[in-house]
Write a protein that holds these residues in place. Structure first.
Motif, PDB file in Angstrom:
ATOM      1  N   ILE A   2       0.854  -1.190   0.000  1.00  0.00           N
ATOM      2  CA  ILE A   2       0.000   0.000   0.000  1.00  0.00           C
ATOM      3  C   ILE A   2       0.892   1.242   0.000  1.00  0.00           C
ATOM      4  CG2 ILE A   2      -1.786   1.286   1.245  1.00  0.00           C
ATOM      5  CD1 ILE A   2      -2.822  -1.304   2.367  1.00  0.00           C
ATOM      6  N   VAL A 250     -12.760   7.581   1.861  1.00  0.00           N
ATOM      7  CA  VAL A 250     -11.546   7.110   2.548  1.00  0.00           C
ATOM      8  C   VAL A 250     -11.216   8.047   3.717  1.00  0.00           C
ATOM      9  CG1 VAL A 250      -9.061   6.679   2.302  1.00  0.00           C
ATOM     10  CG2 VAL A 250     -10.634   6.004   0.475  1.00  0.00           C
ATOM     11  N   TYR A 254     -10.872   7.037   7.764  1.00  0.00           N
ATOM     12  CA  TYR A 254      -9.761   7.417   8.646  1.00  0.00           C
ATOM     13  C   TYR A 254     -10.264   8.201   9.853  1.00  0.00           C
ATOM     14  CZ  TYR A 254      -5.603   6.212   5.797  1.00  0.00           C
ATOM     15  OH  TYR A 254      -4.599   5.556   5.126  1.00  0.00           O
ATOM     16  N   ILE A 302       3.161  -1.253   4.102  1.00  0.00           N
ATOM     17  CA  ILE A 302       2.355  -0.026   3.965  1.00  0.00           C
ATOM     18  C   ILE A 302       3.334   1.139   4.050  1.00  0.00           C
ATOM     19  CG2 ILE A 302       0.548   1.393   5.050  1.00  0.00           C
ATOM     20  CD1 ILE A 302      -0.458  -1.382   6.254  1.00  0.00           C
ATOM     21  N   PRO A 337      -1.452   6.705   3.640  1.00  0.00           N
ATOM     22  CA  PRO A 337      -1.901   6.383   2.276  1.00  0.00           C
ATOM     23  C   PRO A 337      -3.260   7.012   1.985  1.00  0.00           C
ATOM     24  CG  PRO A 337      -0.967   4.439   3.297  1.00  0.00           C
ATOM     25  CD  PRO A 337      -1.022   5.500   4.369  1.00  0.00           C
ATOM     26  N   GLU A 341      -8.937   3.943  -4.173  1.00  0.00           N
ATOM     27  CA  GLU A 341      -9.104   2.483  -4.139  1.00  0.00           C
ATOM     28  C   GLU A 341      -8.923   1.864  -2.757  1.00  0.00           C
ATOM     29  OE1 GLU A 341      -6.622   0.385  -7.055  1.00  0.00           O
ATOM     30  OE2 GLU A 341      -6.794   2.240  -8.192  1.00  0.00           O
ATOM     31  N   LEU A 342      -8.507   2.675  -1.773  1.00  0.00           N
ATOM     32  CA  LEU A 342      -8.313   2.119  -0.433  1.00  0.00           C
ATOM     33  C   LEU A 342      -9.663   1.679   0.132  1.00  0.00           C
ATOM     34  CD1 LEU A 342      -5.831   4.431   1.538  1.00  0.00           C
ATOM     35  CD2 LEU A 342      -5.514   2.036   0.908  1.00  0.00           C
ATOM     36  N   SER A 343      -9.741   0.430   0.518  1.00  0.00           N
ATOM     37  CA  SER A 343     -11.010  -0.077   1.047  1.00  0.00           C
ATOM     38  C   SER A 343     -11.103   0.196   2.547  1.00  0.00           C
ATOM     39  CB  SER A 343     -11.097  -1.577   0.807  1.00  0.00           C
ATOM     40  OG  SER A 343     -10.105  -2.221   1.591  1.00  0.00           O
ATOM     41  N   MET A 346      -8.740  -1.980   4.428  1.00  0.00           N
ATOM     42  CA  MET A 346      -7.339  -1.549   4.389  1.00  0.00           C
ATOM     43  C   MET A 346      -7.100  -0.394   5.368  1.00  0.00           C
ATOM     44  SD  MET A 346      -7.178  -1.752   0.348  1.00  0.00           S
ATOM     45  CE  MET A 346      -5.716  -1.962  -0.561  1.00  0.00           C
ATOM     46  N   VAL A 347      -8.038   0.551   5.391  1.00  0.00           N
ATOM     47  CA  VAL A 347      -7.915   1.674   6.334  1.00  0.00           C
ATOM     48  C   VAL A 347      -7.947   1.143   7.768  1.00  0.00           C
ATOM     49  CG1 VAL A 347      -9.005   3.804   7.170  1.00  0.00           C
ATOM     50  CG2 VAL A 347      -8.877   3.366   4.714  1.00  0.00           C
TER      51      VAL A 347
END
Ligand SMILES: *Cc1c(COP(=O)(O)O)cnc(C)c1O
Length: 365
Positions: A2, A250, A254, A302, A337, A341-343, A346-347
């Motif tokens: 990532i 995203v 966060y 990451i 990041p 596209e960050l799901s 992933m976050v």
């Protein structure tokens, strides 16, 4: 893996359609059809009166200095990407830093006036991470001392301000369309102007100074965007609403996980501005924590980035007294990041690693 950011790639067939138009026209550069189309579409999208596309954002800065005939000293921020300052020095100008506001990370407007000398010609602030500067106060100082204002708005594509676009402030604003930026043309950038006279001059300067008679009338340079860059820009611009809404999502992921954590601070965002979600910086208590968190993330493939480190006053080719606030903040900031596209999962993972690491390090103290 990532990365801190990931280039947005449009649908390849769409890009190919534009490329086919380039092949059919046989014109690859020199203010071609696609460059003109992108210029118009961007002007409409951004709501700016005049816009000139160029081959990269750094050249846009250098052209802005020439457009306004700058000389001597330029008051700027020590907390930015290197190009803000290096382009000044490259152009024979002296960057004079005014330290930053630790909350907004932008130039501290109360520190500008004390830096003005008889040699000052311009103020060059940066809307860092897309956070609008205090533009009215900066303009007021500039008017009082008869100085020009150029905004390095490389991060501020699509940032709104009081019902307008932030790019409409100052004499000139520049944006970068580098592949790592929110909106891109592979490499590229634009100069935003508020009157026709400067627009015409900019068009001339980017093309060797050629006048309408085919003879170089003024000293120019080659900074033209080519048709393939414009093809990428047109393809990406078609998707800009999706790009922005995914980033907003995203950002929300966060915030939901990090906002209430007492060991993490955030940039305070200008209350009159609208966000473009270009970056996700977090501010930690000290550099040790930044390095610890960065390493913990890297162990999981990451890769956050220390934007912007070091503070520009510390660079070997820059002559400046130390900037205390910028120096401290540069040590404490980490950009997480940030791309569409960050799901959510992933976050989740990123935030879990960060919180875990902070807990471990706080206990160890
Ligand atoms: C990216 C960037 C630039 C330079 O733009 P390029 O298109 O990469 O030349 C200038 N200033 C800031 C603040 C930037 O982030």
């Amino acid at each position: 893996m990532i990365p801190v950011t990931k280039t947005y790639l449009p649908n390849i067939e769409k890009y190919q359609e534009y490329v086919e138009r380039i092949f059919a026209s046989n014109q690859l550069t020199n203010n071609g059809v696609l460059v003109r189309e992108l210029e118009n579409k961007l002007k409409n999208y951004l709501g700016v009166p005049y816009l000139v596309l160029v081959s990269n954002g750094t050249l846009a800065l250098q052209l802005a200095y020439k457009l306004l005939d700058l000389e001597g000293e330029v008051i700027t921020t020590p907390f930015s990407f290197v190009a803000t300052t290096s382009s000044l020095i490259w152009g024979g100008l002296k960057p004079v830093f005014a330290d930053i506001n630790p909350e907004t990370l932008n130039i501290n407007v109360t520190k500008i006036e004390e830096k003005i000398t008889w040699d000052t010609s311009c103020i060059l602030p940066v809307h860092v991470f897309g956070n609008p500067c205090e533009v009215e106060k900066i303009q007021e100082i500039a008017d009082r001392y008869n100085l020009k204002v150029i905004y390095d708005a490389a991060h501020a594509f699509g940032t709104g301000y009081k019902g307008s676009n932030i790019l409409n402030f100052g004499d000139v604003s520049i944006v970068s369309f580098h592949a790592t930026k929110l909106f891109h043309t592979v490499e590229g950038g634009a100069i935003i102007l508020q009157n026709e006279e400067l627009y015409k001059k900019a068009k001339q300067l980017i093309n060797f100074g050629f006048g309408s008679n085919g003879i170089p009338e003024v000293l120019g340079i080659n900074a033209k965007m080519n048709e393939f860059q414009a093809a990428m820009g047109l393809s990406v611009l078609d998707d800009i609403d999706i790009i922005l809404s995914k980033r907003r999502q995203v950002h929300k992921f966060y915030q939901g996980r990090l906002a209430s954590i007492s060991h993490i601070n955030f940039v305070s965002f200008n209350e009159f501005g609208t966000r473009n979600y270009s970056y996700f910086p977090i501010i930690l208590k000290n550099e040790e924590l930044v390095l610890g968190v960065k390493q913990a993330l890297e162990e999981h493939e990451i890769f956050p980035r220390r934007y912007f480190y070091p503070s520009l006053d510390r660079l070997s080719f820059v002559d400046s007294p130390p900037m205390e606030v910028s120096g401290e903040m540069a040590n404490r900031i980490l950009c997480l990041p940030m791309y569409g596209e960050l799901s959510e999962s992933m976050v989740d993972k990123i935030c879990h690693i960060i919180l875990n690491q902070i807990t471990i390090m706080e206990k160890g103290e």
